[in-house]
Scaffold this motif. Sequence first.
Motif, PDB file in Angstrom:
ATOM      1  N   GLU A 196     -72.404 -14.934   8.702  1.00  0.00           N
ATOM      2  CA  GLU A 196     -70.967 -14.641   8.719  1.00  0.00           C
ATOM      3  C   GLU A 196     -70.770 -13.119   8.681  1.00  0.00           C
ATOM      4  N   PHE A 197     -69.717 -12.656   9.341  1.00  0.00           N
ATOM      5  CA  PHE A 197     -69.465 -11.225   9.451  1.00  0.00           C
ATOM      6  C   PHE A 197     -68.795 -10.691   8.179  1.00  0.00           C
ATOM      7  N   TYR A 198     -69.265  -9.507   7.713  1.00  0.00           N
ATOM      8  CA  TYR A 198     -68.658  -8.862   6.544  1.00  0.00           C
ATOM      9  C   TYR A 198     -68.427  -7.377   6.813  1.00  0.00           C
ATOM     10  N   HIS A 199     -67.553  -6.797   6.008  1.00  0.00           N
ATOM     11  CA  HIS A 199     -67.290  -5.356   6.109  1.00  0.00           C
ATOM     12  C   HIS A 199     -66.875  -4.818   4.739  1.00  0.00           C
ATOM     13  N   MET A 200     -67.436  -3.666   4.386  1.00  0.00           N
ATOM     14  CA  MET A 200     -67.003  -2.931   3.195  1.00  0.00           C
ATOM     15  C   MET A 200     -66.646  -1.506   3.614  1.00  0.00           C
ATOM     16  N   THR A 201     -65.465  -1.046   3.211  1.00  0.00           N
ATOM     17  CA  THR A 201     -65.040   0.308   3.555  1.00  0.00           C
ATOM     18  C   THR A 201     -65.701   1.321   2.628  1.00  0.00           C
ATOM     19  N   GLN A 202     -65.659   2.568   3.038  1.00  0.00           N
ATOM     20  CA  GLN A 202     -66.191   3.645   2.198  1.00  0.00           C
ATOM     21  C   GLN A 202     -65.401   3.750   0.899  1.00  0.00           C
ATOM     22  N   GLU A 203     -64.081   3.547   1.002  1.00  0.00           N
ATOM     23  CA  GLU A 203     -63.219   3.618  -0.181  1.00  0.00           C
ATOM     24  C   GLU A 203     -63.637   2.581  -1.227  1.00  0.00           C
ATOM     25  N   THR A 204     -63.884   1.356  -0.787  1.00  0.00           N
ATOM     26  CA  THR A 204     -64.320   0.301  -1.706  1.00  0.00           C
ATOM     27  C   THR A 204     -65.690   0.613  -2.287  1.00  0.00           C
ATOM     28  N   ALA A 205     -66.613   1.085  -1.441  1.00  0.00           N
ATOM     29  CA  ALA A 205     -67.967   1.409  -1.909  1.00  0.00           C
ATOM     30  C   ALA A 205     -67.930   2.478  -2.996  1.00  0.00           C
ATOM     31  N   GLN A 206     -67.142   3.526  -2.773  1.00  0.00           N
ATOM     32  CA  GLN A 206     -67.043   4.607  -3.765  1.00  0.00           C
ATOM     33  C   GLN A 206     -66.450   4.103  -5.074  1.00  0.00           C
ATOM     34  N   LEU A 207     -65.415   3.264  -4.966  1.00  0.00           N
ATOM     35  CA  LEU A 207     -64.774   2.727  -6.168  1.00  0.00           C
ATOM     36  C   LEU A 207     -65.751   1.868  -6.964  1.00  0.00           C
ATOM     37  N   LEU A 208     -66.497   1.001  -6.292  1.00  0.00           N
ATOM     38  CA  LEU A 208     -67.424   0.117  -6.999  1.00  0.00           C
ATOM     39  C   LEU A 208     -68.572   0.890  -7.647  1.00  0.00           C
ATOM     40  N   ASN A 209     -69.068   1.911  -6.965  1.00  0.00           N
ATOM     41  CA  ASN A 209     -70.118   2.750  -7.569  1.00  0.00           C
ATOM     42  C   ASN A 209     -69.597   3.451  -8.821  1.00  0.00           C
ATOM     43  N   GLN A 210     -68.353   3.888  -8.743  1.00  0.00           N
ATOM     44  CA  GLN A 210     -67.739   4.571  -9.893  1.00  0.00           C
ATOM     45  C   GLN A 210     -67.559   3.607 -11.068  1.00  0.00           C
ATOM     46  N   ILE A 211     -67.112   2.390 -10.775  1.00  0.00           N
ATOM     47  CA  ILE A 211     -66.938   1.373 -11.817  1.00  0.00           C
ATOM     48  C   ILE A 211     -68.261   1.116 -12.529  1.00  0.00           C
ATOM     49  N   LYS A 212     -69.333   0.975 -11.756  1.00  0.00           N
ATOM     50  CA  LYS A 212     -70.655   0.717 -12.343  1.00  0.00           C
ATOM     51  C   LYS A 212     -71.118   1.886 -13.210  1.00  0.00           C
ATOM     52  N   GLN A 213     -70.901   3.117 -12.718  1.00  0.00           N
ATOM     53  CA  GLN A 213     -71.315   4.308 -13.474  1.00  0.00           C
ATOM     54  C   GLN A 213     -70.573   4.407 -14.801  1.00  0.00           C
ATOM     55  N   ASN A 214     -69.330   3.902 -14.831  1.00  0.00           N
ATOM     56  CA  ASN A 214     -68.514   3.974 -16.047  1.00  0.00           C
ATOM     57  C   ASN A 214     -68.609   2.710 -16.898  1.00  0.00           C
ATOM     58  N   ASP A 215     -69.599   1.858 -16.579  1.00  0.00           N
ATOM     59  CA  ASP A 215     -69.852   0.619 -17.329  1.00  0.00           C
ATOM     60  C   ASP A 215     -68.694  -0.367 -17.298  1.00  0.00           C
ATOM     61  N   GLY A 216     -67.877  -0.291 -16.243  1.00  0.00           N
ATOM     62  CA  GLY A 216     -66.849  -1.314 -16.041  1.00  0.00           C
ATOM     63  C   GLY A 216     -67.479  -2.562 -15.438  1.00  0.00           C
ATOM     64  N   LYS A 217     -66.751  -3.662 -15.497  1.00  0.00           N
ATOM     65  CA  LYS A 217     -67.254  -4.923 -14.949  1.00  0.00           C
ATOM     66  C   LYS A 217     -66.726  -5.128 -13.526  1.00  0.00           C
ATOM     67  N   ILE A 218     -67.604  -5.589 -12.659  1.00  0.00           N
ATOM     68  CA  ILE A 218     -67.204  -5.974 -11.309  1.00  0.00           C
ATOM     69  C   ILE A 218     -67.011  -7.485 -11.305  1.00  0.00           C
ATOM     70  N   VAL A 219     -65.765  -7.906 -11.069  1.00  0.00           N
ATOM     71  CA  VAL A 219     -65.395  -9.315 -11.108  1.00  0.00           C
ATOM     72  C   VAL A 219     -65.130  -9.773  -9.674  1.00  0.00           C
ATOM     73  N   ALA A 220     -66.012 -10.587  -9.141  1.00  0.00           N
ATOM     74  CA  ALA A 220     -65.876 -11.056  -7.760  1.00  0.00           C
ATOM     75  C   ALA A 220     -64.963 -12.273  -7.715  1.00  0.00           C
ATOM     76  N   VAL A 221     -63.993 -12.239  -6.816  1.00  0.00           N
ATOM     77  CA  VAL A 221     -63.094 -13.376  -6.630  1.00  0.00           C
ATOM     78  C   VAL A 221     -63.620 -14.206  -5.462  1.00  0.00           C
ATOM     79  N   GLY A 222     -64.256 -15.315  -5.788  1.00  0.00           N
ATOM     80  CA  GLY A 222     -64.741 -16.228  -4.774  1.00  0.00           C
ATOM     81  C   GLY A 222     -66.190 -15.994  -4.380  1.00  0.00           C
ATOM     82  N   THR A 223     -66.806 -17.057  -3.897  1.00  0.00           N
ATOM     83  CA  THR A 223     -68.208 -16.983  -3.482  1.00  0.00           C
ATOM     84  C   THR A 223     -68.385 -16.081  -2.265  1.00  0.00           C
ATOM     85  N   THR A 224     -67.347 -15.942  -1.439  1.00  0.00           N
ATOM     86  CA  THR A 224     -67.462 -15.049  -0.275  1.00  0.00           C
ATOM     87  C   THR A 224     -67.575 -13.598  -0.720  1.00  0.00           C
ATOM     88  N   SER A 225     -66.817 -13.218  -1.733  1.00  0.00           N
ATOM     89  CA  SER A 225     -66.930 -11.855  -2.277  1.00  0.00           C
ATOM     90  C   SER A 225     -68.300 -11.649  -2.910  1.00  0.00           C
TER      91      SER A 225
END
Length: 342
Positions: A227-256
Amino acid sequence: MNIEDFDFDLPEELIAQTPLEDRASSRLMVLNRHQETIDHKHFYDILDYLKSGDCLVLNNTKVMPARLFGEKEETGGKVELLLLTQLENDEWEVLVKPAKKVKVGTKLSFGDGLLKAECTGIKEHGGRMIRFEYEGIFLEVLDQLGEMPLPPYIKEQLDDQDRYQTVYAEEVGSAAAPTAGLHFTEELLEQIKAKGVKIAYITLHVGLGTFRPVQVDNIKEHDMHAEFYHMTQETAQLLNQIKQNDGKIVAVGTTSVRTLETIARDEQGEFKEKSGWTDIFIYPSFQFKAIDAMITNFHLPKSTLIMLVSAFSNREFILRAYEEAVSERYRFFSFGDAMLIL
């Protein structure tokens, strides 16, 4: 690991046939996978489990009116198409009923010739390659002729087609909705943002890979459809920042989950702007690199989705939770209730 290990008894009357009037009023089963505790809440209580500095990851794919009803030009025989994936230009991978009647070279017509098609190939899983001919813009023709492709276990007519779309659906391309996101309202999302929780969007166009049944006894022998997927640079930067700051990444759905874990696996735990095709198959023993929590619906017995959920927790605890969901009369599948796994 055997397919029978992921079976459970589900009374048919618990399969939700229609959505609730208020999306956020569905029930929410909260699982603590470390302490193996189960709590019963409502979806709007999700606010109590999200903290400032966490990030909610939503799949912003939009369901196409992907079911077409037409006829064979030569014989007038009725055919039904379900569009799965756009391959290139006007060629699509589709499912066909009745498949045996559509061979390479078969010509089809929809809407009295408004849309025409020819079968150009046959896939291993029985799907077909179809090339379309039309005037104008394909998605506009599809809007005119197509129907929303509700899953086969939903027998009721859907009065409001938007109820099979998330309120944040944007990128057209799915053959089915990312149903865990159907519980969110615009108001609830605003309340989540006001709490200091970040919202990130990824895209995975739901196709055959998500709902194709497992037809082998040994689940390791099952091949996922890409299946086709896409992640933008904006999302990638935000998620890396969340991880660096010990925030939790909460995925909504098995597709995420599948999108995030595909990218994290390929990039050694980091997130990067990326597009591609994923056939990732997540089952117990999988090592998660991306997510800290998951929101999901209740899935079909023996499905790849219940295997994914079991991998994030453990099979015995998940099956016990499903047993409790049945006894507590939770609503199952696309229009059903939700589960939060922490």
